[in-house]
Design a protein around this motif. Structure first.
Motif, short mmCIF file in Angstrom:
data_model
loop_
_atom_site.label_atom_id
_atom_site.label_comp_id
_atom_site.label_asym_id
_atom_site.label_seq_id
_atom_site.Cartn_x
_atom_site.Cartn_y
_atom_site.Cartn_z
N VAL A 339 7.25 -5.67 -3.98
CA VAL A 339 6.63 -4.36 -4.14
C VAL A 339 6.68 -3.59 -2.82
CG1 VAL A 339 4.43 -3.18 -4.52
CG2 VAL A 339 5.18 -4.96 -6.11
N VAL A 340 6.38 -4.27 -1.75
CA VAL A 340 6.40 -3.62 -0.44
C VAL A 340 7.79 -3.07 -0.15
CG1 VAL A 340 6.35 -4.12 2.04
CG2 VAL A 340 4.42 -4.81 0.58
N ASP A 341 8.80 -3.88 -0.36
CA ASP A 341 10.18 -3.42 -0.12
C ASP A 341 10.48 -2.18 -0.95
OD1 ASP A 341 10.52 -5.49 1.57
OD2 ASP A 341 11.76 -6.70 0.22
N TRP A 342 10.09 -2.27 -2.20
CA TRP A 342 10.39 -1.16 -3.12
C TRP A 342 9.68 0.12 -2.69
CZ3 TRP A 342 7.25 1.65 -6.49
CH2 TRP A 342 7.93 2.41 -7.45
N LEU A 343 8.42 -0.02 -2.26
CA LEU A 343 7.65 1.17 -1.85
C LEU A 343 8.29 1.82 -0.63
CD1 LEU A 343 4.00 -0.18 -2.28
CD2 LEU A 343 5.00 1.76 -3.49
N LEU A 344 8.72 0.99 0.29
CA LEU A 344 9.33 1.53 1.49
C LEU A 344 10.66 2.21 1.13
CD1 LEU A 344 8.56 -1.43 3.92
CD2 LEU A 344 7.52 0.86 3.94
N ALA A 345 11.44 1.56 0.30
CA ALA A 345 12.73 2.12 -0.08
C ALA A 345 12.55 3.44 -0.83
CB ALA A 345 13.49 1.12 -0.95
N LYS A 346 11.52 3.51 -1.67
CA LYS A 346 11.26 4.71 -2.45
C LYS A 346 10.63 5.81 -1.62
CE LYS A 346 10.83 5.39 -6.74
NZ LYS A 346 11.62 6.18 -7.70
N GLY A 347 10.19 5.47 -0.40
CA GLY A 347 9.52 6.47 0.41
C GLY A 347 8.08 6.74 -0.02
N LEU A 348 7.53 5.86 -0.78
CA LEU A 348 6.15 6.05 -1.21
C LEU A 348 5.17 5.52 -0.17
CD1 LEU A 348 6.53 5.17 -4.98
CD2 LEU A 348 5.65 7.33 -4.06
N ALA A 349 5.69 4.77 0.76
CA ALA A 349 4.81 4.25 1.82
C ALA A 349 5.62 4.10 3.08
CB ALA A 349 4.22 2.89 1.41
N THR A 350 4.90 4.04 4.18
CA THR A 350 5.52 3.77 5.46
C THR A 350 5.05 2.39 5.91
OG1 THR A 350 3.64 4.68 6.63
CG2 THR A 350 5.41 6.21 6.04
N PRO A 351 5.72 1.81 6.91
CA PRO A 351 5.23 0.50 7.38
C PRO A 351 3.76 0.51 7.74
CG PRO A 351 7.39 0.98 8.31
CD PRO A 351 6.96 2.22 7.55
N THR A 352 3.25 1.65 8.12
CA THR A 352 1.84 1.74 8.51
C THR A 352 0.90 1.56 7.32
OG1 THR A 352 2.62 3.50 9.94
CG2 THR A 352 0.23 3.09 9.89
N VAL A 408 -8.99 -15.99 -22.19
CA VAL A 408 -8.69 -15.24 -20.97
C VAL A 408 -7.18 -15.25 -20.77
CG1 VAL A 408 -9.04 -15.12 -18.47
CG2 VAL A 408 -10.88 -15.95 -19.96
N LYS A 409 -6.61 -14.06 -20.62
CA LYS A 409 -5.16 -13.99 -20.39
C LYS A 409 -4.87 -13.30 -19.07
CE LYS A 409 -3.88 -13.50 -25.24
NZ LYS A 409 -2.86 -12.95 -26.15
N PRO A 410 -4.44 -14.06 -18.07
CA PRO A 410 -4.10 -13.43 -16.80
C PRO A 410 -2.82 -12.60 -16.93
CG PRO A 410 -3.75 -15.81 -16.70
CD PRO A 410 -4.23 -15.50 -18.09
N TYR A 411 -2.76 -11.55 -16.14
CA TYR A 411 -1.53 -10.75 -16.16
C TYR A 411 -1.27 -10.14 -14.80
CZ TYR A 411 -4.55 -6.60 -16.79
OH TYR A 411 -5.50 -5.62 -16.65
N VAL A 412 -0.03 -9.71 -14.63
CA VAL A 412 0.35 -9.00 -13.42
C VAL A 412 0.88 -7.63 -13.85
CG1 VAL A 412 2.66 -10.06 -13.45
CG2 VAL A 412 1.80 -9.03 -11.34
N CYS A 413 0.60 -6.64 -13.03
CA CYS A 413 0.98 -5.26 -13.38
C CYS A 413 1.68 -4.63 -12.19
CB CYS A 413 -0.31 -4.49 -13.74
SG CYS A 413 -0.07 -2.74 -14.08
N ALA A 414 2.92 -4.17 -12.41
CA ALA A 414 3.70 -3.58 -11.32
C ALA A 414 4.75 -2.66 -11.91
CB ALA A 414 4.36 -4.69 -10.51
N PRO A 415 5.35 -1.80 -11.09
CA PRO A 415 6.39 -0.89 -11.62
C PRO A 415 7.52 -1.68 -12.24
CG PRO A 415 5.72 -0.18 -9.43
CD PRO A 415 5.06 -1.51 -9.67
N LYS A 416 8.08 -1.14 -13.33
CA LYS A 416 9.19 -1.81 -14.01
C LYS A 416 10.37 -2.01 -13.06
CE LYS A 416 8.24 0.11 -18.52
NZ LYS A 416 8.13 1.45 -19.07
N GLU A 417 10.54 -1.04 -12.15
CA GLU A 417 11.71 -1.08 -11.28
C GLU A 417 11.67 -2.28 -10.35
OE1 GLU A 417 9.55 1.29 -11.85
OE2 GLU A 417 10.40 3.31 -11.71
N VAL A 418 10.45 -2.81 -10.10
CA VAL A 418 10.33 -4.00 -9.26
C VAL A 418 10.45 -5.21 -10.19
CG1 VAL A 418 8.90 -5.23 -7.60
CG2 VAL A 418 8.71 -2.74 -7.82
N GLY A 419 11.26 -6.15 -9.79
CA GLY A 419 11.47 -7.29 -10.71
C GLY A 419 10.35 -8.30 -10.66
N VAL A 420 9.17 -7.93 -11.17
CA VAL A 420 8.05 -8.88 -11.18
C VAL A 420 7.99 -9.55 -12.54
CG1 VAL A 420 5.54 -9.01 -11.26
CG2 VAL A 420 6.68 -7.83 -9.39
#
Lengths: 420, 420, 420, 420
Positions: A339-352, A408-420
């Motif tokens: 997710v971090v890689d994807w956010l940086l690549a997309k410009g949605l976040a900076t390393p900071t 109880v059903k655990p789940y993970v939620c992330a952008p489709k573009e990220v291969g989670v």
């Protein structure tokens, strides 16, 4: 005299002009027309655009049916009790937040909508010269005939019967259909006199209908209310709101509906609903404010808020994936790195700020539902020999005991573009 | 491959992943989720909260059925034609304004939503690399096989078949139910080869179904679409908007949704929809903006705007009374005097501005509907002997000729408190 | 106390244990389970296998609804009146012959089932110690409150409302759906006191529903009750019965159900229903006897009877062709020549008897229906100003006047194999 | 080309004119119009008067849907396979006895209707020049693509899906409603090529629908098919037939339908269905013969037969009482003494024959049902990861494992007048 409402679910609903119609016409109840019954559910089941207003009317209509059945079976019900119970069914949900359950705790810390419903009924009681006193007793369960409370709030109340019937109608999920008529026809109050010890029971011939009702409700939870795309929509809404609360300094104040910003610009505690100003702000708030604000935030200078908002408005949700077991730290770390890689690549976040931003784009959670509780408010079957049996204890209802534990059903939620 | 949508009206709808699903996912189509199909109708029929999104899907689903029926009867339909026709059914209404028909001409002078639909399909055609060219031809009626145009826009198009079926479902008005399946099963294209002269006809065995469809649609107009309380709601919306346009100097600028204020702060002409900026503003506009703005305007310093807005939000409508004949000058003057007195007494106007204010509180208008037009786009029956007969000319359909003239019902609209 | 019946059309029907349940359990009413509501209709609409029993219960259920509506509007209804009216709705059709209308006049000359219904209610009145006296008065229209008669037998009685609703349900003909609930909700008795001059009216808001009801009923006639394949089935049944009556000497006596042969072996006149023996034989007769007998007659030595019976049992009907005008003598002669040739070629007749046999294989007839009668028992609308208007006289119901004349459709009926 | 049938359950059903329509028109299939789907069920659920004919059409219609879904998912299905599978669904039940399951073993010793269905399909195959060869292979499970057999006869076949949907429709038992559309949409054949090892599976997203289907079917068994009043009706029918077989000497031969007496006057073994004469007699037999005969037997000189027949015809059933455990010898003896006393007092038996007569008036039996079998023909879920899981093994379907064992309910059946 009554006024007729054409309801696609129950047909014509008769609303008594005495008290009940006046309540329907208050802004408190009219506001429910602007709160969707299934929150973001309409983005998964396109027909499910119905509001809490129809549900409130429907619960009242079923209360009429139930009271008539009980009266015919010998439980005396006075005119005052009848009006109080109808008002209780009509008003039980007036405290709902926009998008129903989705935003409850996001808007007010430690909130539960029943607290707000009660507070608003008290306000209405003042407006109506104390005519809702008996309703409040029934709502609180302090009225000496407890079966009224059970009709308003229990595992077999008119609220649940109406919403199951209604939500299957609008979603088109045939599997959730429940024999509401049959269930109501088999209700009884024992002892018949309806004294202080009275309670609501289901006659033996309703056993399978009661079992089916529990199982259908469970199916609606997993198939509709907790549908993974619904969870994904809920997530986006809450993420956008969290982002506003934690928005970093450089950005200008968010422009949105003032009523909504009242709750997002500071932390409102559940105890504050005693404050009339808070209640007034709350009443001014409905789905309209949320959608209006999200539409504006699509153009906010904060790219994270803009992205989350745009995704919601255009129904470009994250993906929710159910997991067989809660993910361990290593698995989580791997996902986070992606997710971090994807956010940086997309410009949605900076390393900071990527650590912070990742909080909105990767979530671990679980959905949980208990189909039936065997505890104190369980459903009782009146056997043919006059004995009482808790629903799950009959040999005919083995399926009930099998679903009486929480799942109880655990789940993970992330952008489709990220291969989670 | 297809994607399934659960629709309470038609059951599962299969959306082809090729082109059509992509169109569904555009902001242009997703916006329809925020435009109510029946405008203010949900304030009269509480179940009718459905949006144009479901209708767009439904019209596409019926188009699938119709094309399959025609193909089975020997009318060849190519893959491109099929996709183009499905896209046409899906997109035919994308140009609708908030609250559907209510606000069309109030927002843009001389506007008709079909103009905007066409302009938006052209935009989509650009976005989709020209893949909607054939759709545009069908939409315009220039495609060499004219029956496609008839399926998209005629007195027996998929639009009408879907909205009748859908609106009866959500309003619960059983009288409007139409045998959509039967009608579609009796469609045929003649000559069968579907050549340039081809047109859509109904087989003789569908005569009564076609007659019933016309009569049911007429009933829905008088019973639902032109219901007097719906007219009263429409009036309030338009009055509030007119008030903003003509608002006198002392008041500060109105605060409301920017997308809405774009259209209210100046006069936008129908010709301006050629301007991409106008189209973008229009796309940003939906029911949300209107409701959000009305909620805010309840607290506007202008008492007239505040009163009109509050009435709409709390569903405290004026009363519409149908008249046997258009009221003469004397009758009008009498009503006006009553309204003026009432406005002054209520403090909503002063002697200075009461003439102006009375314009919002007293309206004469009429509702009109022609159930069937015998003209060029009439419905044709293919008799068993192979001849064609216009629907109203059969001896079996005397009821049709009886309703083929326009009915006009004059009415007056004023606050209930005024004895009009 | 009541007993519940699960009805797929109206949901749970409550049958009062006092009198009404006892009536339901009589052989007279139970016999209705063996008389199909739509006669041979189930051979055209496969779902329409329902019997008159469900219809009798349904008419009673609608009577309950109507009486409750009237009572809520201020028309007092005593317990005795209520039971009498419910009994009237339940029993109104007990006199029906097998296959409902098809065989009425074939079995008893000059018969009408209402005469038999009345005679059987008198018998039941004797069995029930005179408790049906009031029912008989209502049935006859002699009771001093005439609206009860209108609820049991008029152009807007519970019989018609139930059978329309029920027959659309079982045939799947959506076009016939009627807003039964709405119609019943708009019923009123004027003057409100329900005095001797009282009559049943429809409130103005029910005008379109009443119009729709007339039009839907008309559609059901042409689309279902008088469907050409239904007419063809009726024809076969009657032809087989006529053949038995006129069977030429050489053949041995026909073997069939004794109850049926009682009516076929001689001519029974309508006046004979005063004879208890005839009534007993009639009560012993239902669809079972007809089908059983036809199955046996397939193997009768008379080839004509065998052929007609086999055709009915295997649904190998003749063809009915509607004609634009009654056929002239020349056209008839041509058809007859074809039929005669075909009969001789098939060996179904010899030159000696072919004239006689042709009577069963070629029929000219017409079907006729008047959708609405403007005469003495017309439907009255109570306008908002308190005036009464006959349904067809309103400007809103132009379609009604267009269908208020009888429509007659001539047809010819002959084997498909003959080119008629 | 197809022919359309209007079905109230599935809407319009298209019957291919090639082969399938010809099969529909055979006497073998038309006979199903005279065999009630639910046997005596219509005497408990008054709407359930539907015959096996509609069910046969419905199963064929669902087969069309299923094959289309499978084809769209890449399983190739040839024209011959399609017709064969449609014929299989249409014909699977042609061997049913009158009153469906009630009389199977009473008429033919050791009988099961599937044996007769197969024998009749073989006869039809001869009539249709061997065109049903492939159907027979699918029926037998010998065809190399076994999923066709599963569609015709398995725990998830089109037979079950149709009868559940249909029986809930006609009984009005909402609790039994199943999401047939959803289930069919989630069917798949693996491996996709549909090779010899292929089998039918349900995709993971259909898990809850499959679970619901099992639970709904179980509910229909206990609530409808094994309803205690249905059991009581079954008992009467079988008792009357047994009485005829064991009728003591003094009485003259019973007069009844010859087709029925063929089976009652001697013992027919299941092996005799190989005899064309037996099959012809069987085909001549339907509900009509049974009802006709019972009506006649009401007047039989044997008071026992007359009483049993009269009770059935007038729906004056015995009472069935479910027991918590099988009754011990003492309890049985007590009941028997009561029945004997009652029979003697009523004059239905003399001291000489009361032992024999008591056999018809007192029965101990049990009803049993297993909701789901985990064995070889279990339902398989195709998980999202491509693995297969037997339905009861998923964590989401705990309710299934809870109902996968057979439930047995002992009961006693005796006249209401006897205090058993």
């Amino acid at each position: 005299m009554t006024s007729l409402f054409s309801d696609p679910v129950h047909g014509f609903i008769s609303v008594p002009k005495d008290l009940i119609l006046d309540l329907v016409q208050t802004p408190v109840v009219q506001r429910l027309r602007r709160v969707r019954q299934l929150g973001v559910g309409y983005l998964v089941f396109p027909g499910a655009e119905h509001s809490r207003f129809g549900h409130a009317l429907g619960a009242m209509a079923l209360m009429q049916d139930a009271l008539q059945v009980l009266a015919e079976k010998g439980t005396p019900i006075s005119h005052e009790e009848r009006l109080a119970a109808l008002a209780g069914a009509l008003l039980h949900d007036v405290g709902h937040a926009p998008f129903s359950h989705t935003l409850e705790t996001t808007l007010i810390r430690g909130f539960h909508h029943e607290l707000m419903s009660r507070a608003l009924i008290v306000d209405l009681d003042n407006d109506f010269d104390g005519r809702l006193g008996l309703t409040l007793e029934m709502f609180d369960g302090t009225y000496l005939r407890p079966f009224f409370h059970e009709l308003i709030a229990s595992q077999l109340d008119m609220d649940r019967l109406d919403y199951l019937r209604r939500d299957t109608f609008y979603t088109g999920v045939a599997e959730g259909v429940v024999g509401v008529d049959r269930l109501i026809k088999t209700l009884q109050v024992i002892p018949e006199a309806g004294g202080p010890e009275s309670r609501l029971v289901v006659e033996a011939k309703g056993t399978y209908a009661a079992e089916n009702y529990i199982l259908a409700r469970r199916l609606m939870y997993w198939q509709v209310y907790l549908h993974k795309t619904v969870l994904a929509g809920d997530h986006l809404l809450r993420a956008a709101f969290r982002r506003i609360r934690r928005r970093p300094p450089p950005f200008p104040p968010v422009e949105g509906s003032p009523a909504l910003m009242f709750f997002l610009s500071r932390i409102v505690e559940a105890t504050e609903i005693d404050d009339p100003v808070v209640r007034a702000r709350y009443l001014a708030l409905d789905d309209t404010d949320v959608l209006y604000s999200l539409k504006r935030w699509q153009h906010d200078p904060d790219p994270v808020l803009a992205d989350l908002s745009r995704r919601f408005i255009n129904r470009d949700f994250f993906r929710v994936t159910f997991l067989d077991e809660p993910p361990g730290p290593q698995r989580r770390a791997g996902w986070k790195a992606s997710v971090v890689d994807w956010l940086l690549a997309k410009g949605l976040a900076t390393p900071t700020d990527v650590e912070e931003v990742a909080l909105y784009y990767l979530t671990f959670d679980d959905s949980r539902h208990r189909a039936y509780s065997t505890g104190s408010r369980s459903i009782c079957i009146l056997e043919r020999d006059g004995s009482l049996r808790e629903l799950s204890e009959s040999g005919d209802t083995t399926a009930i005991s099998a679903v009486a534990t929480a799942v109880v059903k655990p789940y993970v939620c992330a952008p489709k573009e990220v291969g989670v």
